[in-house]
Design an enzyme around this catalytic site. Structure first.
Site, PDB file in Angstrom:
ATOM      1  N   GLU A   1       2.948   1.550  -3.555  1.00 53.21           N
ATOM      2  CA  GLU A   1       2.006   2.331  -4.221  1.00 53.21           C
ATOM      3  C   GLU A   1       1.371   4.317  -4.511  1.00 53.21           C
ATOM      4  OE1 GLU A   1      -2.977   3.583  -3.694  1.00 53.21           O
ATOM      5  OE2 GLU A   1      -3.024   1.727  -3.423  1.00 53.21           O
ATOM      6  N   HIS A   2       1.158   4.274  -2.864  1.00 49.19           N
ATOM      7  CA  HIS A   2       1.496   5.583  -2.827  1.00 49.19           C
ATOM      8  C   HIS A   2       2.724   6.117  -3.425  1.00 49.19           C
ATOM      9  CE1 HIS A   2      -2.619   6.779   0.014  1.00 49.19           C
ATOM     10  NE2 HIS A   2      -2.199   5.770  -0.105  1.00 49.19           N
TER      11      HIS A   2
ATOM     12  N   HIS B   1       1.032  -0.896  -0.052  1.00 51.54           N
ATOM     13  CA  HIS B   1      -0.045   0.043  -0.277  1.00 51.54           C
ATOM     14  C   HIS B   1       1.302   1.424  -0.315  1.00 51.54           C
ATOM     15  CE1 HIS B   1      -3.584   2.700   2.335  1.00 51.54           C
ATOM     16  NE2 HIS B   1      -2.844   2.544   1.019  1.00 51.54           N
TER      17      HIS B   1
ATOM     18  N   GLU C   1      -4.648   7.025   6.877  1.00 55.60           N
ATOM     19  CA  GLU C   1      -5.268   6.486   6.601  1.00 55.60           C
ATOM     20  C   GLU C   1      -6.201   5.156   6.544  1.00 55.60           C
ATOM     21  OE1 GLU C   1      -6.459   4.345   1.987  1.00 55.60           O
ATOM     22  OE2 GLU C   1      -4.786   5.419   2.706  1.00 55.60           O
TER      23      GLU C   1
ATOM     24  N   GLU D   1       4.338   9.438   2.786  1.00 57.38           N
ATOM     25  CA  GLU D   1       3.325   8.753   2.023  1.00 57.38           C
ATOM     26  C   GLU D   1       3.272   7.424   3.088  1.00 57.38           C
ATOM     27  OE1 GLU D   1       1.507   9.672  -0.068  1.00 57.38           O
ATOM     28  OE2 GLU D   1       2.603  11.386  -0.290  1.00 57.38           O
TER      29      GLU D   1
END
Length: 987
Positions: free
Chosen positions: A105-106, A102, A203, A178
């Site tokens: 991905e950022h 994840h 998040e 991130e």
């Protein structure tokens, strides 16, 4: 973005079981005229064709290829659809819960070799006419897709995506921003405490506070022990802080390689051109052996029982907040027909009012709605199927398990009603014909789970082949009963999983975070602490840096069409009711929509309107049970939807239309069935059916509460706008925090007599001929038949006019609100009054909101503040200017940032032509996105906004200048009264 987990708890049983949708057009192989030219074994641009197959039911040609040098797989779907899709994905199964897939991905989207600028992904959102741009992290793969109708835009975005995926910079500073970092609460103050920060960290704090996601993720961990699925690919905050930058870089090196990649292209753009371009990039790589992950769980010897705790929902009854499910290990992904059969079996067992699990678990009152994991889950190498409930008492766990087992035994013994099987097959047939504008993207998402787990993706497209085999299997024996025996009754790999709330859960999570933080801080030397401070300063400097983004490709204002797209509409009156007709090619489907204005709705009754509209498809009639009606709905239509209707006048934000909207669609041969079903529900719903009403209320209350942590920014924005305009006030009553609280209060009532009476009062006012308007989209050859059927539908409606009730005059009040919720993260919004759609300043405010978001708020709220998202928006149809933040650790700071953003607009130099162009592109990409046939003409039907108004607005948007922006900010935002709302922690 973390891919949406299977958290699909229903507010009520679905009345629609749509399958693959398609846009019926002639199939094509762009630049390669027939499948004959791409026979297996053919070489083309460094690729070898493995398979070419025509899929008749979807009117497409599928071509599967493999890259000769690296082994990269490529699936091309050739179809005459202008909304072309490109996607690149990698198998990324994690071996821990640090969230490396994840966070990677950022971070890959934070600059690359050819595009060394900060956040090129977000910058391209404003330099493109993309109809979709995003990235997803699933349990075992990561996907980077986009779609666009513009060939130049397609190539631009493909260049950026390919460079980001294969050649990202992966700077440590971007990883810190991130992913996670240690930083002073105030980066400029060494004396402020050092805390955890990071976009993904915040998040996932918000994600893990979502009770549905928490339940699903913990269940999966215990269902698949010893496999990659026992890890959280999105990242568990308790483990995210273990991830290092070096581990991130190494994960990219081993996983983001063509030998581990799958490419997807769709539409009518040239396959040859795509292959040539991709091959030119892949030639730089030598083949590798991708890392392997354990995906096959060792089957249990006997059933297991796991009980965990979860947060307490302050809006719901504390006695009924337990969640539980019974899960079974099922088929391997490569057995596509077995998965097809199990998915249908799942639908037969759980979907709709007539389903046995719904009757036994929900209608009985054992639970308020299904658990988040209920249903067939094919997202793992070995699938699973689950049945469960939420909103139940802790002491009923054993009873629920016993009930599930009894239902399975009963269905095995008695079989499945053939009518329900026929209804599911009908939904599949209808789904193949139903036109959608994002078919290519939805197709890719539907194929990905199987493709990344060893399936031939083309096999997953051939729905008719599976349907024919299903019919044969049913005819030759007890097909579904055998599946029940094999997977559900005689399966030792069974997990009984439950979560029970505790008031201390949030405090325990916070204490764990504090312990982890103290552990990190305890080993820091003075030099380390100085490095933390300097890193914070470096990050601030990086975020403030003015970049040269000229390396990024971009479209121009000239690429925006000067003319609004229009469609041909006809208007008539049937029995004095106005009807809008859209004659077009619909592939044999009729689409029907109605709006009934209710001028006599009192403020007291408005809060009941959502319950009223849900009641029409939930309670049944005086002569037929809802289970019987629901079967007919599935057998003859694509579903019936009823909802509150609200529209702001295009020329005054203080004038609104309120009422009820209802819609359905059907194959042309079933038009009369569709209208009859609609008419019977409208005329004869039994509001005295208090047992079904109670079930509906309980499900709605649970569903609304569960939606808050995922959509908190929308709830905050709705609440902040509720005191500013009549439509804002109504929106809050219909679907805001007020409705959440109201529905939860109703769920506590023992006596529903008063509720039933209120619904009857609304029924007396709703859907009368005098306040009705209709819209029908169909083939030209079906207009006469529809007109006759609609005439019959209208003739049965109440012809009496509705007496208008004097409504209190609305006066804006600028107040603030706070809702304390146990999420460990916050949602913030602020709203101000604007102007109506037709006002010349409306276009200026919309472009202003785009500029503020991309050039200031994104940097301040997301990059600096650590929130997952934030920005500004202008709703042109309701006249509200809003600011928002999503999963935000610092809401008070964000509120100050909202104020600062206005000063930033006014104090800065003029906006450049390029900045204005990007803002306009971001707006027109939404305005000009493809729409399905069912949606054509709906703007004028629902909002009264004519083609002429849309064209005028288009011209206004295109001519907005920097001076216009500053003038609008000064007039409407600077020192103007506003309202704000915060959802989250009291601290």
């Amino acid at each position: 973005m973390l891919a949406a987990a299977r958290v699909a708890a229903l507010r009520k049983p679905s009345v629609l079981v749509s399958r693959l949708s398609r846009q019926p057009q002639r199939a094509c192989l762009a630049t390669l005229s027939t499948t004959e030219s791409l026979k297996p074994g053919k070489s083309i641009h460094g690729y070898t064709v493995l398979e070419t197959r025509h899929v008749k039911e979807l009117e497409l040609d599928a071509i599967r290829l493999r890259h000769d040098k690296t082994g990269a797989e490529h699936l091309h779907i050739a179809r005459d659809d202008s909304n072309n899709v490109f996607g690149i994905g990698f198998a990324t199964p994690p071996d821990n819960s640090s969230g490396v897939p994840h966070i990677l991905e950022h971070t890959t989207l934070c600059g690359s070799r050819s595009y060394p600028v900060r956040d090129p992904f977000f910058k391209m959102l404003n330099r493109s006419m993309a109809t979709f741009m995003n990235a997803f992290t699933a349990s075992d793969y990561t996907l980077y897709p986009f779609s666009t109708t513009n060939p130049v835009d397609y190539q631009n975005l493909r260049n950026v995506y390919m460079d980001a995926a294969f050649f990202p910079n992966l700077r440590e500073l971007d990883f810190k921003q991130e992913g996670w970092r240690l930083e002073h609460e105030n980066p400029n103050d060494k004396n402020s405490p050092i805390v955890f920060k990071g976009i993904v960290y915040n998040e996932m704090k918000g994600q893990m506070a979502d009770a549905g996601y928490l339940f699903w993720s913990r269940m999966q961990q215990h269902m698949f022990p010893g496999t990659t699925y026992a890890n959280n690919s999105g990242g568990d905050p308790a483990h995210i802080t273990d991830l290092t930058h070096e581990e991130l870089v190494q994960f990219h090196r081993t996983h983001y390689h063509p030998s581990n990649a799958k490419f997807y292209t769709y539409g009518n753009f040239s396959l040859e051109e795509s292959l040539g371009f991709i091959n030119s990039k892949l030639q730089a790589f030598d083949p590798i052996t991708p890392p392997l992950a354990e995906k096959i769980v060792k089957p249990f010897d006997s059933p297991r029982r796991i009980g965990l705790t979860c947060p307490l929902d302050p809006m719901s009854s504390p006695e009924k907040q337990t969640k539980m499910s019974v899960s079974f290990l099922a088929n391997k992904a490569t057995d596509t027909f077995e998965g097809f059969g199990l998915r249908i079996l799942s639908d037969l067992l759980i979907d709709g009012h007539a389903s046995p699990m719904y009757k036994a678990l929900i209608e009985s009152g054992l639970g308020s709605e299904y658990s988040a994991n209920t249903g067939y889950d094919g997202s793992t190498m070995v699938s699973s199927i689950s049945f469960g409930v939420q909103g139940m008492k802790q002491e009923d766990i054993s009873r629920v398990e016993e009930t599930i087992t009894k239902v399975l035994h009963k269905v095995k013994e008695e079989g499945v009603d053939p009518k329900r099987i026929e209804a599911i097959v009908h939904q599949m047939e209808l789904g193949q014909k139903h036109k959608t504008s994002f078919f290519g993207m939805s197709l890719m998402q539907g194929l990905s789970h199987g493709w990344f787990n060893g399936c031939n993706p083309v096999d997953l497209l051939e729905l008719n082949k599976n349907i024919e085999r299903l019919k044969s299997e049913i005819a030759s024996g007890p097909f579904f009963q055998n599946l029940i025996s094999k997977y559900l009754l005689n399966n030792p790999h069974k997990l009984v999983f439950s979560m029970t709330p505790t008031p201390d859960y949030g405090a325990e999570v916070a204490a764990n975070e504090t312990t982890r933080l103290m552990g990190k801080l305890s080993v820091l030397t003075n030099e380390d602490k100085e490095a933390v401070y300097q890193q914070g300063q470096a990050l601030l400097k990086n975020q403030e840096q003015v970049e040269d983004v000229s390396c990024l490709p971009t479209l121009k204002v000239e690429d925006i069409s000067k003319k609004t797209k229009t469609v041909s509409l006809e208007h008539s009156a049937v029995s004095s009711v106005p009807v809008q007709w859209r004659p077009t090619l619909t592939n044999g489907i009729t689409y029907f929509r109605g709006i009934s204005i209710i001028p006599g709705l009192t403020p007291e009754l408005k809060q009941y309107l959502p319950l009223f509209t849900d009641s029409l498809t939930s309670l049944g009639t005086h002569t037929r049970a809802m289970s019987e009606i629901d079967d007919d709905i599935r057998l003859h239509t694509g579903g019936i939807r009823v909802a509150p209707f609200l529209s702001t006048n295009h020329s005054s934000i203080d004038a609104v239309e309120e009422g009820v909207s209802f819609s359905s669609y059907s194959l042309d041969r079933n038009q009369e069935h569709m209208y009859d079903l609609l008419g019977s529900l409208i005329r004869d719903t039994n509001f005295d059916n208090v047992d079904k009403l109670r079930t509906l209320i309980q499900g709605n209350a649970s569903g609304l509460s569960n939606s808050v942590p995922e959509s908190g920014h929308a709830f905050a924005r709705t609440n902040a706008g509720s005191r500013l305009t009549p439509s804002g006030h109504a929106s809050e009553l219909y679907g805001g925090m007020s409705q959440v609280q109201f529905m939860n209060a109703l769920s506590q009532k023992e006596d529903l007599t008063e509720v039933s009476q209120r619904l009857k009062e609304i029924a007396e006012l709703a859907i009368r001929r005098s306040s009705l308007r209709l819209a029908i989209t169909c083939g030209e050859d079906q207009m006469s038949k529809n007109e006759s059927a609609v005439g019959q539908f209208i003739s049965r409606l109440d012809a009496r006019p509705v007496d208008a009730v004097s409504q209190p005059e609305f006066a804006p009040t600028f107040e603030n609100s706070f809702f304390e919720l146990p999420y460990g993260i916050n949602f913030t919004a602020k709203c101000l009054r604007g102007v109506p759609y037709t006002h010349e300043d409306s276009a200026k405010l919309q472009i202003l909101s785009s500029l503020m978001t991309s050039l200031f708020l994104h940097r301040e709220i997301r990059e600096r503040g650590g929130a997952y998202g934030g920005g500004a928006g202008y709703a042109s149809t309701n006249g509200l200017f809003s600011f928002y933040s999503y999963r935000d650790p610092s809401p008070q700071k964000t509120l100050a940032t909202f104020v600062d953003s206005v000063r930033w607009v006014l104090d800065r130099k003029d906006f450049t032509d390029q900045e204005l162009t990007e803002a306009k592109l971001s707006i027109f990409q939404r305005m000009d996105a493809p729409v399905s046939a069912a949606e054509e003409g709906m703007v004028v039907f629902t909002e009264g906004i004519t083609d002429e108004m849309r064209q005028t607005r288009r011209e206004q948007l295109l001519k907005v200048t920097s001076e216009d922006i500053k003038e609008a900010a000064s007039r409407y935002l600077l020192d103007q009264p506003s309202s704000h709302c915060i959802l989250g922690d009291k601290e």
